[in-house]
Design an enzyme around this catalytic site. Sequence first.
Site, mmCIF file in Angstrom:
data_model
loop_
_atom_site.group_PDB
_atom_site.id
_atom_site.type_symbol
_atom_site.label_atom_id
_atom_site.label_comp_id
_atom_site.label_asym_id
_atom_site.label_seq_id
_atom_site.Cartn_x
_atom_site.Cartn_y
_atom_site.Cartn_z
ATOM 1 N N TYR A 149 0.857 -1.377 0.119
ATOM 2 C CA TYR A 149 -0.047 0.017 -0.031
ATOM 3 C C TYR A 149 0.793 1.408 -0.170
ATOM 4 O O TYR A 149 0.255 2.230 0.097
ATOM 5 C CB TYR A 149 -0.951 -0.036 1.325
ATOM 6 C CG TYR A 149 -1.818 -0.876 1.219
ATOM 7 C CD1 TYR A 149 -1.495 -2.139 1.371
ATOM 8 C CD2 TYR A 149 -3.473 -0.630 1.101
ATOM 9 C CE1 TYR A 149 -2.664 -3.071 1.280
ATOM 10 C CE2 TYR A 149 -4.499 -1.559 1.180
ATOM 11 C CZ TYR A 149 -4.015 -3.016 1.224
ATOM 12 O OH TYR A 149 -5.023 -3.933 1.225
ATOM 13 N N LYS A 183 5.096 -14.694 4.764
ATOM 14 C CA LYS A 183 5.453 -15.696 3.821
ATOM 15 C C LYS A 183 7.206 -15.434 3.433
ATOM 16 O O LYS A 183 7.703 -15.194 2.338
ATOM 17 C CB LYS A 183 4.972 -15.424 2.469
ATOM 18 C CG LYS A 183 4.916 -16.251 1.453
ATOM 19 C CD LYS A 183 3.904 -17.435 1.426
ATOM 20 C CE LYS A 183 4.055 -18.416 0.210
ATOM 21 N NZ LYS A 183 3.366 -19.844 0.282
ATOM 22 N N ASP A 216 -5.459 -7.503 5.256
ATOM 23 C CA ASP A 216 -6.648 -7.105 4.681
ATOM 24 C C ASP A 216 -7.463 -8.515 4.031
ATOM 25 O O ASP A 216 -8.497 -8.769 4.379
ATOM 26 C CB ASP A 216 -6.224 -6.224 3.614
ATOM 27 C CG ASP A 216 -7.553 -5.419 3.105
ATOM 28 O OD1 ASP A 216 -8.609 -5.323 3.710
ATOM 29 O OD2 ASP A 216 -7.622 -5.099 1.875
#
Length: 336
Positions: free
Chosen positions: A122, A168, A225
């Site tokens: 973002y 990850k 999110d």
Amino acid sequence: MGYRIALLRGDGIGPEVINAALEVLNQVGFKAEFIEIKAGYDYWKQAGKPIEDGALEVIRKCHCTLKGPLLTPPGPGTYKSVVVALRRELNLYANIRPFKSYGESARPVDMVIVRENTEDLYSGLEFKVGSTALSIRVISEKASKRISRFAFELARKQKRRKVTVVHKANVMKESCGLFRSTFFDVAKQYPEIQADELVVDAAGYRIVTAPETIDVLVASNMFGDILSDVAAAVVGSLGLAPSANVGDDHALFEPVHGVALDIAGKGIANPLATILSSAMMLNHLGEYDRAKAIELAVDRLIREKKVLTPDMGGNAKTVDVAHEVARLANEIMARL
Ligand code: ATP
């Protein structure tokens, strides 16, 4: 005390669910001056900007902000997300998203997703090189430390036992690696709380298959999110998931869901996510009894299964749910 609350009604179902929350706030005796900020898609069409000038200064002078969902049209040629800009400008670095199964449930869920709110994909750093588009994923040690600490402090305050970092790091060894290692460094300062980890895909699977094993999840912006919508489905509906965006100087409360244009204007949007967001706002302001009354009213409403919107299997309208929660909350308030 005279509260000043900045109010952004939002797009799509935003105005409908915000009205519902205002009715409930009024019924529990919460008095405040609500200062309307013009923003959103319709405002952009009229004014050529997605939020009115000077909005940030007005918001900064308010005790906090209550906001409906805002539309951000996809693709280039329009404007960037207003809420992403507000989170960044107001330094609302922690996005708290509690997911609770209300009423009777065969598998009681009570988890909190703590989402880092200022960086990651973002960052807004996107560009094209020839026919290839690139997005820059920003993960800093400073923001990772701040959000990890926030998650452990929340766990301590709410007497929760475990905080799990989502990552990850096997693929994104640098960015996720830094987020993960910073988390485990911070965890050393909270020996009474178990620190755990889940790879993001396994986290999605676990939220669906064994949500009761999750206590607090801390995640970077994008993973947080996506996992929030998964968790919302598990507790029953996106229309049930509230959230708070918190920084050191300001806090903004909004439902997790978006503008839901498919049902906008039909009067059937579930207002509970926004009503519960307003209860989070009351807790933040120290109005604990009023917040409790709203939470208990929502719990009773769901338990009784009589006045629910279609997303929760009922046939009630948004306004019916608002009236019923307001009535129940008012009744509960009188007994607290
Ligand atoms: P955005 O782009 O702003 O995220 P969206 O419509 O793509 O908006 P959401 O609004 O988050 O995504 O929700 C997806 C779907 O879930 C909606 O189309 C709607 O059918 C349902 N939904 C979301 N919120 C509610 C709600 N409060 N009440 C009932 N259904 C909802």
